[in-house]
Design a protein around this motif. Sequence first.
Motif, short mmCIF file in Angstrom:
data_model
loop_
_atom_site.label_atom_id
_atom_site.label_comp_id
_atom_site.label_asym_id
_atom_site.label_seq_id
_atom_site.Cartn_x
_atom_site.Cartn_y
_atom_site.Cartn_z
N ALA A 112 1.05 -1.22 0.16
CA ALA A 112 0.11 0.02 0.10
C ALA A 112 0.87 1.44 -0.11
N GLU A 113 1.92 1.08 0.55
CA GLU A 113 2.97 2.08 0.51
C GLU A 113 3.98 2.20 -0.76
N ALA A 114 3.78 1.31 -1.56
CA ALA A 114 4.49 1.40 -2.67
C ALA A 114 4.60 2.73 -3.56
N GLN A 115 5.68 2.89 -4.25
CA GLN A 115 5.82 4.33 -4.77
C GLN A 115 6.18 4.03 -6.27
N PRO A 116 5.62 4.81 -7.26
CA PRO A 116 6.18 4.69 -8.95
C PRO A 116 7.74 4.83 -8.71
#
Length: 334
Positions: A112-116
């Motif tokens: 859920a906290e993954a970033q591009p």
Amino acid sequence: MPDVVTFGEIMLRLTSPGHLRLVQAPHFEITLGGAEANVAVMIAQLGGSAGYVTRLPANDVAQRAINELRGYGVDTNFIVRAGNRIGIYFLEQGASQRAGKVIYDRAHSAIAEAQPGEFPWDKIFAGAKWFHWSGITPALSVSAAKVTGEAIAAARRMGLAVSFDLNYRAKLWENPEQAGEVLSPLMKGVHLCVTSIEEAQSVFGIDVAAGEGPRGTETARQLCEKFGFESVALTQRQGATANATSWGAMFFHEGQSYFSPRHEISVVDRVGAGDSFSGALIFALLRGDGAQKAIDFAVAASTLKHTVPGDYNLVSLAEIEALAAGAGGGRVQR
């Protein structure tokens, strides 16, 4: 590199034993699973080549999830190790007229906290043929939706087929309209959409109540016209109780509708049935099955999943092909 790449969240599943309610449980049975991981395991179980991409913390629970996927033949080389927690869900199996229940504990999970920019999509997709994702992943957070869009764009740029399972989860969205607003822009580039008539109506506003064709034809046709899908698969469940269901599907491909037989099922565990349907359909299409054979095979695979505890469909290619060919009845094989 694997032929099929899936991307999403894998979670720790805690199930109350037997048919005990969550408030009665003296302990929980531990398994692992998640929509896109379930698809990858299904393909690998069938002898296909599948890789799974996610973001998991560097702890022992997450490592167990990775070890299990590897044990089932899934490529895990591009799982990113970051974040602080793996998502959890609690499952209470239903019985008779009492429906099953899921409680999520997945806020602030690693994915859920993954970033591009965290995932090297060009490397991940090198040599791959197919990318699969579901509507669950963009529901997790704004950033997860952006990463999903990044993956879809890379897959299309690299010439992969893209499949999408709507997988609407009311507990992850404010309402179906919000899901439609987030997911609709991501439909550009999707070749195969897997959903149901009810999901298509509530999330994408497909309204064919007055002119629906045989078992979903008009719904599928309108989805193709609205989003440019090449194919649509509609799962069709009918069931009056938690323990029994009638299961089938239709496949709309190149302007034609193909309908599977219906299977009457005594349910052991229905979680993951739709995911095994998607995985088996992808496998069948990649090996060159025609539309009718592919939908019959996918429905047979997902029918058998209802009989297997846990998220993963641990059945063999031979078992699925036998059921798809009309063999069944549950007799002991000697």
